[in-house]
Design a protein around this motif. Structure first.
Motif, PDB file in Angstrom:
ATOM      1  N   LEU A 149       0.585  -5.905   1.353  1.00 11.37           N
ATOM      2  CA  LEU A 149       1.487  -5.701   0.221  1.00 11.37           C
ATOM      3  C   LEU A 149       0.780  -6.054  -1.086  1.00 11.37           C
ATOM      4  O   LEU A 149      -0.027  -6.975  -1.126  1.00 11.37           O
ATOM      5  CB  LEU A 149       2.743  -6.576   0.369  1.00 11.37           C
ATOM      6  CG  LEU A 149       4.028  -5.883   0.850  1.00 11.37           C
ATOM      7  CD1 LEU A 149       3.801  -5.153   2.153  1.00 11.37           C
ATOM      8  CD2 LEU A 149       5.162  -6.888   1.002  1.00 11.37           C
ATOM      9  N   HIS A 150       1.126  -5.316  -2.140  1.00 13.07           N
ATOM     10  CA  HIS A 150       0.578  -5.570  -3.473  1.00 13.07           C
ATOM     11  C   HIS A 150       0.635  -7.076  -3.792  1.00 13.07           C
ATOM     12  O   HIS A 150       1.597  -7.750  -3.411  1.00 13.07           O
ATOM     13  CB  HIS A 150       1.406  -4.778  -4.491  1.00 13.07           C
ATOM     14  CG  HIS A 150       0.823  -4.766  -5.864  1.00 13.07           C
ATOM     15  ND1 HIS A 150       0.982  -5.817  -6.736  1.00 13.07           N
ATOM     16  CD2 HIS A 150       0.077  -3.849  -6.498  1.00 13.07           C
ATOM     17  CE1 HIS A 150       0.353  -5.531  -7.865  1.00 13.07           C
ATOM     18  NE2 HIS A 150      -0.199  -4.345  -7.747  1.00 13.07           N
ATOM     19  N   TYR A 153       3.537  -9.589  -4.503  1.00 17.96           N
ATOM     20  CA  TYR A 153       4.409 -10.149  -3.465  1.00 17.96           C
ATOM     21  C   TYR A 153       3.778 -11.327  -2.728  1.00 17.96           C
ATOM     22  O   TYR A 153       4.308 -11.776  -1.704  1.00 17.96           O
ATOM     23  CB  TYR A 153       4.760  -9.075  -2.429  1.00 17.96           C
ATOM     24  CG  TYR A 153       5.452  -7.854  -2.984  1.00 17.96           C
ATOM     25  CD1 TYR A 153       6.741  -7.950  -3.525  1.00 17.96           C
ATOM     26  CD2 TYR A 153       4.845  -6.606  -2.963  1.00 17.96           C
ATOM     27  CE1 TYR A 153       7.380  -6.834  -4.029  1.00 17.96           C
ATOM     28  CE2 TYR A 153       5.474  -5.483  -3.468  1.00 17.96           C
ATOM     29  CZ  TYR A 153       6.740  -5.597  -4.000  1.00 17.96           C
ATOM     30  OH  TYR A 153       7.368  -4.494  -4.501  1.00 17.96           O
ATOM     31  N   ASN A 161      -2.753  -9.053   1.176  1.00 14.18           N
ATOM     32  CA  ASN A 161      -2.559  -8.226  -0.009  1.00 14.18           C
ATOM     33  C   ASN A 161      -3.561  -7.086  -0.156  1.00 14.18           C
ATOM     34  O   ASN A 161      -3.414  -6.234  -1.015  1.00 14.18           O
ATOM     35  CB  ASN A 161      -2.593  -9.104  -1.259  1.00 14.18           C
ATOM     36  CG  ASN A 161      -1.606 -10.247  -1.155  1.00 14.18           C
ATOM     37  OD1 ASN A 161      -1.992 -11.389  -0.951  1.00 14.18           O
ATOM     38  ND2 ASN A 161      -0.332  -9.929  -1.232  1.00 14.18           N
ATOM     39  N   TYR A 185       1.306   2.593  -2.332  1.00 13.04           N
ATOM     40  CA  TYR A 185       1.930   1.776  -3.380  1.00 13.04           C
ATOM     41  C   TYR A 185       1.253   0.418  -3.503  1.00 13.04           C
ATOM     42  O   TYR A 185       1.121  -0.126  -4.590  1.00 13.04           O
ATOM     43  CB  TYR A 185       3.407   1.581  -3.042  1.00 13.04           C
ATOM     44  CG  TYR A 185       4.218   0.867  -4.092  1.00 13.04           C
ATOM     45  CD1 TYR A 185       4.623   1.525  -5.257  1.00 13.04           C
ATOM     46  CD2 TYR A 185       4.610  -0.467  -3.928  1.00 13.04           C
ATOM     47  CE1 TYR A 185       5.382   0.884  -6.222  1.00 13.04           C
ATOM     48  CE2 TYR A 185       5.378  -1.115  -4.881  1.00 13.04           C
ATOM     49  CZ  TYR A 185       5.764  -0.436  -6.024  1.00 13.04           C
ATOM     50  OH  TYR A 185       6.519  -1.077  -6.969  1.00 13.04           O
ATOM     51  N   HIS A 186       0.833  -0.122  -2.365  1.00 13.79           N
ATOM     52  CA  HIS A 186       0.297  -1.473  -2.333  1.00 13.79           C
ATOM     53  C   HIS A 186      -1.215  -1.532  -2.518  1.00 13.79           C
ATOM     54  O   HIS A 186      -1.748  -2.563  -2.911  1.00 13.79           O
ATOM     55  CB  HIS A 186       0.651  -2.142  -1.004  1.00 13.79           C
ATOM     56  CG  HIS A 186       2.121  -2.282  -0.779  1.00 13.79           C
ATOM     57  ND1 HIS A 186       2.934  -3.017  -1.613  1.00 13.79           N
ATOM     58  CD2 HIS A 186       2.937  -1.767   0.179  1.00 13.79           C
ATOM     59  CE1 HIS A 186       4.182  -2.957  -1.172  1.00 13.79           C
ATOM     60  NE2 HIS A 186       4.214  -2.207  -0.109  1.00 13.79           N
ATOM     61  N   TRP A 214       3.426   4.669  -7.997  1.00 13.37           N
ATOM     62  CA  TRP A 214       3.514   3.467  -8.832  1.00 13.37           C
ATOM     63  C   TRP A 214       3.932   3.877 -10.231  1.00 13.37           C
ATOM     64  O   TRP A 214       3.159   4.496 -10.965  1.00 13.37           O
ATOM     65  CB  TRP A 214       2.160   2.748  -8.869  1.00 13.37           C
ATOM     66  CG  TRP A 214       2.181   1.509  -9.707  1.00 13.37           C
ATOM     67  CD1 TRP A 214       2.024   1.431 -11.062  1.00 13.37           C
ATOM     68  CD2 TRP A 214       2.389   0.174  -9.247  1.00 13.37           C
ATOM     69  NE1 TRP A 214       2.132   0.124 -11.472  1.00 13.37           N
ATOM     70  CE2 TRP A 214       2.347  -0.673 -10.381  1.00 13.37           C
ATOM     71  CE3 TRP A 214       2.613  -0.400  -7.983  1.00 13.37           C
ATOM     72  CZ2 TRP A 214       2.523  -2.050 -10.288  1.00 13.37           C
ATOM     73  CZ3 TRP A 214       2.770  -1.779  -7.905  1.00 13.37           C
ATOM     74  CH2 TRP A 214       2.723  -2.581  -9.047  1.00 13.37           C
ATOM     75  N   ARG A 225      10.278   1.889  -7.259  1.00 12.47           N
ATOM     76  CA  ARG A 225       9.167   2.752  -6.841  1.00 12.47           C
ATOM     77  C   ARG A 225       9.397   4.173  -7.329  1.00 12.47           C
ATOM     78  O   ARG A 225      10.532   4.585  -7.530  1.00 12.47           O
ATOM     79  CB  ARG A 225       9.061   2.790  -5.316  1.00 12.47           C
ATOM     80  CG  ARG A 225       8.585   1.501  -4.704  1.00 12.47           C
ATOM     81  CD  ARG A 225       8.179   1.753  -3.268  1.00 12.47           C
ATOM     82  NE  ARG A 225       7.897   0.506  -2.590  1.00 12.47           N
ATOM     83  CZ  ARG A 225       7.217   0.420  -1.445  1.00 12.47           C
ATOM     84  NH1 ARG A 225       6.785   1.517  -0.851  1.00 12.47           N
ATOM     85  NH2 ARG A 225       7.006  -0.744  -0.885  1.00 12.47           N
TER      86      ARG A 225
END
Ligand code: ZN
Length: 280
Positions: A149-150, A153, A161, A185-186, A214, A225
């Motif tokens: 995850l980005h 988070y 990440n 997205y991440h 994004w 999103r």
């Protein structure tokens, strides 16, 4: 969809993308639109969240003929106490069983993080937690896909990440049921993203591939999103890359957006499919 023989004919939609729809509505509308697959979020299953229960969900999903790339989501392994960590492991075994019942290929793991817990320690707890579930998953014929995850988070949702951290867990465990779900997205910003996707393909750990966009000027960390084309990610480039690497799984559309949830969902589904075609 018009391109049955296209390399991009394997498109799936995450049910949370159409959050206003229940399981029955997702199945009806996706089927009618010719969408061949959907990844099922647990809120549509868990009675505590208004879901229909796993038995009813299994019946509806199996009757639908839709392919199910993923059950979303498991994970959340790091916790302050041993009891809580064991509870997380037990829950993830249950999710594996649910995925097997639904015929889902994988459980997507949002691995978790605890504010204040050292990230290296959290990653160790994630590795231990996945190790404790991996044999159960293999025996059930279900894969476990770690989703980096980005970093926005990192405090409370995921101590993993980048693709590299997910790869390190895969390399440490060397387990055929453990791999990665790559969500543009991440990971789009990561300078190593192409090299890591290539490595994942070589190591047979590229299990899942999620697409969305994004939004520049993101207004909310969770629910803003974009649909492909709304933002700055070159989604088509990522799709061509994973295809060139031999990825044969679904391109899973996953968008959480208050704006789009407020739309008429049938019109939104038409827009989703237009945008998908435009980023091939
Ligand atoms: Zn995702």
């Amino acid at each position: 969809m018009s391109t049955e023989n296209s390399v991009f004919s394997k498109v799936a939609i995450h049910t949370f993308t159409n959050k206003p729809w229940n399981l029955e509505a997702c199945i009806a509308h996706y089927t009618r639109a010719g969408v061949p697959a959907m990844s099922v979020w647990r809120n549509l299953i868990d009675p505590a969240e208004g879901g229909v229960g796993i038995e009813e969900a299994t019946k509806r999903v199996r009757d639908s003929g839709l392919a199910i790339p993923a059950l979303v989501r498991g994970g959340f392994f790091p916790w302050p106490t041993v009891e809580e960590r064991q509870n997380a492991i037990d829950l993830n075994r249950q999710y594996v069983d649910e995925a097997a019942a639904l015929g889902a290929e994988m459980v997507v793991l949002v691995v978790g993080a605890v504010p204040g817990l050292d990230l290296a320690e959290a990653r160790k707890q994630v590795r231990d937690g996945i190790a404790a579930v991996a044999d159960h998953a293999r025996d059930a014929g279900v894969k476990l896909a770690i989703e980096p995850l980005h970093p926005m988070y990192a405090a409370d949702k995921s101590c993993v990440n980048r693709m590299a951290e997910a790869r390190e867990i895969c390399e440490a465990l060397q387990h055929p049921a453990v791999g990665i779900a790559a969500d543009v997205y991440h990971i789009w910003w990561d300078p190593d993203v192409e090299a890591e996707l290539r490595l994942a393909a070589e190591q047979n750990t590229l299990f899942g591939f999620h697409i969305c966009d994004w939004r520049v000027n993101t207004r909310h960390l969770l629910t803003d999103r974009g649909l492909m084309g709304d933002g700055c990610i070159n989604v088509a480039k990522f799709r061509r890359l994973v295809h060139s690497l031999g990825f044969e799984g679904y391109h899973e559309i996953e968008v959480f957006s208050e704006d789009y949830w407020a739309m008429d969902q049938e019109k939104y589904l038409e827009l989703i499919l237009q945008r998908e075609e435009a980023c091939r």
